[in-house]
Design a protein around this motif. Structure first.
Motif, short mmCIF file in Angstrom:
data_model
loop_
_atom_site.label_atom_id
_atom_site.label_comp_id
_atom_site.label_asym_id
_atom_site.label_seq_id
_atom_site.Cartn_x
_atom_site.Cartn_y
_atom_site.Cartn_z
N GLU A 128 -88.59 26.03 -29.55
CA GLU A 128 -90.04 25.89 -29.64
C GLU A 128 -90.45 25.32 -30.99
O GLU A 128 -89.87 25.64 -32.02
N THR A 160 -93.96 25.31 -33.09
CA THR A 160 -95.29 25.93 -33.09
C THR A 160 -95.98 25.63 -34.41
O THR A 160 -95.39 25.78 -35.48
N THR A 179 -92.59 24.24 -25.94
CA THR A 179 -91.31 24.88 -25.68
C THR A 179 -90.45 23.87 -24.94
O THR A 179 -90.86 23.35 -23.90
#
Length: 157
Positions: free
Chosen positions: A4, A6, A110
């Motif tokens: 992922e 972020t 993701t």
């Protein structure tokens, strides 16, 4: 194994204002340095997304919208060629702060599939930089629109 990326930014505007700009795809060329989107923010819709990461090559893909919760969350799922090879679930989340007067904008993706680790070694840093550039541009755009409206209201009062 899923991986992922972020990022997040605080925007001095309520989630409703951030949402309005986020889903107004027709104005992305005015402010968004990272992506262009054609389509509608409706669950089940297929979008055409052009990504331009800083220092990277433009890529085009056609993900399907998987979640569209007004003023809160927008997601899509895309695949490279076939599902399971290199999949990306892109997400934008709007979290109200300070009683809803501000917003934490979370921009993440993701990645999964057989090629996820390999592909991300080549594009991961540039993709993250693209997310951050879009976040900053969204903040500037929304805050300037809110400030302009506040000036207009003050002048007309």
């Amino acid at each position: 194994m899923a991986r992922e990326i972020t990022t997040s930014i605080e925007i001095d505007a309520p989630p409703e204002r951030v949402w309005d700009t986020l889903v107004d795809f027709d104005t992305y060329d005015e402010w968004n340095p990272f992506m262009r989107i054609a389509g509608r923010a409706n669950v089940g819709a297929t979008l055409v997304v052009h990504l331009r990461p800083p220092g990277g090559r433009e890529s085009v893909f056609e993900p399907d919208v998987t979640k569209c919760e007004k003023h809160r969350e927008f997601r899509w799922l895309g695949h490279l060629f076939v599902p399971g090879l290199f999949d990306g679930e892109h997400q934008f989340r709007l979290e109200p702060l300070d009683g809803g007067t501000k917003t934490r904008f979370v921009h993440a993706e993701t990645f999964s599939g057989i090629l996820a680790g390999l592909v991300l070694r080549f594009i991961g840093d540039k993709t993250k930089a693209g997310f951050e550039a879009m976040n900053e541009a969204l903040k500037v755009r929304v805050e300037s629109l809110v400030a302009a409206e506040e000036r207009e209201e003050a002048e007309s009062a």
